[in-house]
Structures are given as structure tokens and as C-alpha cells.
Scaffold this motif. Structure first.
Motif, PDB file in Angstrom:
ATOM      1  N   VAL A 126       0.822  -1.212   0.000  1.00  0.00           N
ATOM      2  CA  VAL A 126       0.000   0.000   0.000  1.00  0.00           C
ATOM      3  C   VAL A 126       0.859   1.266   0.000  1.00  0.00           C
ATOM      4  O   VAL A 126       0.668   2.166  -0.829  1.00  0.00           O
TER       5      VAL A 126
ATOM      6  N   VAL B  74      -1.476   3.694  -7.189  1.00  0.00           N
ATOM      7  CA  VAL B  74      -2.742   3.855  -6.461  1.00  0.00           C
ATOM      8  C   VAL B  74      -3.640   2.645  -6.721  1.00  0.00           C
ATOM      9  O   VAL B  74      -4.283   2.117  -5.806  1.00  0.00           O
ATOM     10  N   GLY B  75      -3.668   2.189  -7.981  1.00  0.00           N
ATOM     11  CA  GLY B  75      -4.451   1.002  -8.325  1.00  0.00           C
ATOM     12  C   GLY B  75      -3.960  -0.234  -7.586  1.00  0.00           C
ATOM     13  O   GLY B  75      -4.755  -1.030  -7.074  1.00  0.00           O
TER      14      GLY B  75
ATOM     15  N   ALA C  21      -2.300  -0.273  -4.739  1.00  0.00           N
ATOM     16  CA  ALA C  21      -2.598  -0.113  -3.316  1.00  0.00           C
ATOM     17  C   ALA C  21      -4.044  -0.512  -3.022  1.00  0.00           C
ATOM     18  O   ALA C  21      -4.317  -1.212  -2.038  1.00  0.00           O
ATOM     19  N   ALA C  22      -4.963  -0.089  -3.888  1.00  0.00           N
ATOM     20  CA  ALA C  22      -6.371  -0.449  -3.714  1.00  0.00           C
ATOM     21  C   ALA C  22      -6.558  -1.958  -3.834  1.00  0.00           C
ATOM     22  O   ALA C  22      -7.299  -2.576  -3.059  1.00  0.00           O
ATOM     23  N   TYR C  23      -5.872  -2.553  -4.802  1.00  0.00           N
ATOM     24  CA  TYR C  23      -5.929  -4.007  -5.016  1.00  0.00           C
ATOM     25  C   TYR C  23      -5.426  -4.746  -3.779  1.00  0.00           C
ATOM     26  O   TYR C  23      -6.004  -5.748  -3.350  1.00  0.00           O
TER      27      TYR C  23
ATOM     28  N   ILE D 247      -5.290  -3.629  -0.617  1.00  0.00           N
ATOM     29  CA  ILE D 247      -6.212  -3.437   0.507  1.00  0.00           C
ATOM     30  C   ILE D 247      -7.392  -4.406   0.406  1.00  0.00           C
ATOM     31  O   ILE D 247      -7.757  -5.069   1.380  1.00  0.00           O
ATOM     32  N   ILE D 248      -7.968  -4.504  -0.787  1.00  0.00           N
ATOM     33  CA  ILE D 248      -9.099  -5.416  -1.001  1.00  0.00           C
ATOM     34  C   ILE D 248      -8.672  -6.861  -0.753  1.00  0.00           C
ATOM     35  O   ILE D 248      -9.377  -7.636  -0.103  1.00  0.00           O
TER      36      ILE D 248
END
Length: 210
Positions: free
Chosen positions: A75, A106-107, A109-111, A113-114
Motif C-alpha cells: 500500500v 494507487v491502483g 494499493a487499492a488491489y 487493501i481489497i
């Protein structure tokens, strides 16, 4: 764990020294990189202790520390690395390219986290290193994007010392991937942490050139 704490302590000193050398506000982000690595290595040092002493430490403590280490890797770095170089870069064309790497970060990091919400990271000791178990769909694509977001900004930088730092970290990536596959994340991050010490010399050179 001793090596993790030693590197953490050394990078804390280097990071604080680098930050104290900063004369321009934009330099603070690059100068802080060794200090962030210091916190990351300190986290892994604590994780070592919990894994080696399961009867004393609670199992949830190691799970929490493994998750925190995963946050650093998946992240913080995919976003912070391109952002720091973007802020530091003076060449407009390179800056536009690095901006695309920031979007990729950013993409990622989101991946991450999910993924961590659905499947927490589980750490274990293998061959004197820590193995982080976490299923990643399309691993080759994710690793390629990770290199694009974290290493490529340094390599493309118009600043020679940052460029050198990026090449060393990238070399460490491939060495860890091919020779330490099971403990790749731990070995590479340890290598990258040590290489980040070069940033002190970059910040110092910026100070003397102004």
C-alpha cells in the motif's frame, strides 16, 4: 531479528540526517524514504520475535504485524515511491511519465487493501527468512505493475543518485525473485532498505548545489 533491528536503527539515523539536510520543501519526500524503511524493518524485527516465541507472544500479534508489513509493501510503497520522485523531478517529460506510475501505484494499493481484507497475510519462518503467504491473482502482472510503480520512477529519474538507487533496488528485486522465491518479499525489502541509504548522499548533494 537482530539484522532487522540493526538496519532499522542505521536507517533511522540516516533518515533523520537526510531530513535535517533538506533545504527545499519538495526534497522532504525523498529524504523520508530511509526513515519509512526503518519503520518497516523494525516491524519485521518485531514479527521475527513473535514467530520465534509463539508460547510467549500471542498468535494474533504476529498476524497483525504481518498485515502491517504487508501495508508497507503493498500500500505505502506503490504510492509513496512514485509520488516522492514526482515531487522531486524537474524534467517535465519525465514528470508526466512518473505521474502515470503514480496512478498505477494507487491502483495496486487499492488491489492490496481489497486482497488483505478478503485474505489476511500469514507469516512463517523458512530458511532463516520470513515467508509471507498471500494468494495473488495474476501474480506476473501484479509484479510487473509493482516494478513499474516502485522501481521505474527511480530508474527514469533525471537525478543520477536516485537513478543509481533505482537500478540497485531493481537488481535486488530480480536476485531475490530468482534465488529466494519463497521468501522473496522479505529478502528484497531488506536489500532495498539498505540501498535506500544512498538517498542521504543525494539529499546532501542537493543541499550543496543550492
Amino acid at each position: 531479528p537482530i539484522s532487522s533491528f540493526i538496519v532499522s536503527g542505521a536507517l533511522s539515523i540516516i533518515g533523520i540526517s537526510a531530513i535535517r539536510q533538506v533545504k527545499t520543501r519538495k526534497d522532504i519526500f525523498v529524504a523520508s524514504i530511509p526513515l519509512i524503511f526503518a519503520l518497516q524493518q523494525f516491524t519485521e524485527g518485531l514479527l521475527w520475535i513473535t514467530l520465534q516465541n509463539p508460547d510467549i507472544t500471542h498468535i494474533q500479534t504476529s498476524d497483525w504485524l504481518a498485515g502491517l508489513y504487508g501495508v508497507f509493501i503493498g500500500v505505502i510503497w506503490p504510492v509513496y515511491a512514485p509520488f516522492a520522485i514526482f515531487r522531486e523531478e524537474t524534467d517535465s517529460q519525465t514528470k508526466r511519465v512518473v505521474a502515470s506510475m503514480l496512478l498505477a501505484g494507487v491502483g495496486l494499493a487499492a488491489y492490496t487493501i481489497i486482497g488483505m481484507i478478503h485474505e489476511p497475510i500469514v507469516a512463517s519462518i523458512i530458511n532463516h527468512s520470513i515467508h509471507y503467504a498471500h494468494k495473488v491473482e495474476g501474480q506476473e502482472i501484479v509484479l510487473g505493475m509493482y516494478l513499474f510503480a516502485t522501481c521505474a520512477p527511480f530508474i527514469l529519474s533525471s537525478k543520477k543518485l536516485l537513478n543509481l538507487t533505482g537500478m540497485i533496488i531493481t537488481l535486488g528485486f530480480f536476485a531475490a525473485f530468482f534465488f529466494y522465491q519463497q521468501t522473496f518479499a522479505s529478502v528484497w525489502c531488506f536489500f532495498a532498505a539498505m540501498a535506500s541509504g544512498l538517498i542521504y548522499f543525494y539529499v546532501r548533494s542537493q543541499k550543496t548545489s543550492k
